[in-house]
Design a protein around this motif. Sequence first.
Motif, PDB file in Angstrom:
ATOM      1  N   VAL A  19      44.914  79.392   5.133  1.00  0.00           N
ATOM      2  CA  VAL A  19      44.579  78.830   6.442  1.00  0.00           C
ATOM      3  C   VAL A  19      44.914  79.880   7.494  1.00  0.00           C
ATOM      4  CG1 VAL A  19      44.997  76.950   8.050  1.00  0.00           C
ATOM      5  CG2 VAL A  19      45.105  76.538   5.595  1.00  0.00           C
ATOM      6  N   LYS A  20      43.894  80.290   8.148  1.00  0.00           N
ATOM      7  CA  LYS A  20      44.116  81.317   9.160  1.00  0.00           C
ATOM      8  C   LYS A  20      44.337  80.669  10.519  1.00  0.00           C
ATOM      9  CE  LYS A  20      41.540  84.867   6.820  1.00  0.00           C
ATOM     10  NZ  LYS A  20      40.155  85.234   6.559  1.00  0.00           N
ATOM     11  N   ILE A  21      45.159  81.270  11.226  1.00  0.00           N
ATOM     12  CA  ILE A  21      45.411  80.724  12.559  1.00  0.00           C
ATOM     13  C   ILE A  21      44.470  81.402  13.536  1.00  0.00           C
ATOM     14  CG2 ILE A  21      47.141  80.392  14.351  1.00  0.00           C
ATOM     15  CD1 ILE A  21      49.187  80.711  11.906  1.00  0.00           C
ATOM     16  N   ALA A  22      43.660  80.612  14.138  1.00  0.00           N
ATOM     17  CA  ALA A  22      42.665  81.172  15.047  1.00  0.00           C
ATOM     18  C   ALA A  22      43.280  81.540  16.401  1.00  0.00           C
ATOM     19  CB  ALA A  22      41.548  80.162  15.252  1.00  0.00           C
TER      20      ALA A  22
END
Lengths: 129, 144
Positions: free
Chosen positions: A126-129
């Motif tokens: 899960v990438k943090i935008a």
Amino acid sequence: MNDQSTPVARQAATAQAPAEPALLPPTDVIEDAGGITLLADLPGVSKERLHVNVEADTLTVEGEIALPTPEGMEGTHVEVTRPRYRRAFTLSKELDAAKVSAEFANGVLKLRIPKAEHAQPKRIEVKIA
Amino acid sequence: MAYQSLFPRDVFAELDRLQRGLQQAFDISPSIRGLSWGGFPAINVGSTPRSVELYAFAPGVDPASLDVQVEKGVLTVAGERKADALPDKATMHVDERFAGRFRRVVTLPDDVDANGVEARYRDGVLHISVPRREDAQPRRIAIQ
């Protein structure tokens, strides 16, 4: 099945529905992230008389019992009533039937059916935008 | 043996299994030691004029853990089958195989020779051969 049937007819009959009665081997099925492990008890079956087949999505385990019996022996107490085992399992799509591996020792069959590459669990970052 | 399937679509196989179980249950002869059917290991006994042959169907047992004893005409087979450790995060879908300690007892005929008992373990079957005594062998009497 009629006893007088020709071998060919007999073969055809077995191909459709196994008519010869067989014992159902006790089985354990264990699933982990990488695939399924199947353990089946087939005491009295030697390696040569064990058959494991995968056809389409059906896995069939079949074995014939061969025991060293002295001549003229009469059974007085019989719990294992039939000379063969048979059991079929339906495989699900995510399993890779082509990569089934089998081990057989002391009457216990151990099958490993890995999950197909695309069905392996993937951790999605899960990438943090 | 209590079969339990956790596959929900396997209802027909389950019925089939039940039917086979019942058939097997009625095929056997009753024993003085009560309900012998369904125990582990399953035992077949055969006899010839020279010996009594016992087959204990005990797959996956370490032969060193097997204990065979003959005492006062009673044969005891005991041992242990250890359950394999479940790998991490694994699910057991079907659990039918026996695990744990077991003991089965069989009464032998009067004419056996307890000193000549032989036991072999092969392909998961423990084969015990108990010879009958020499003086119990059938003899042909010559008529003078």
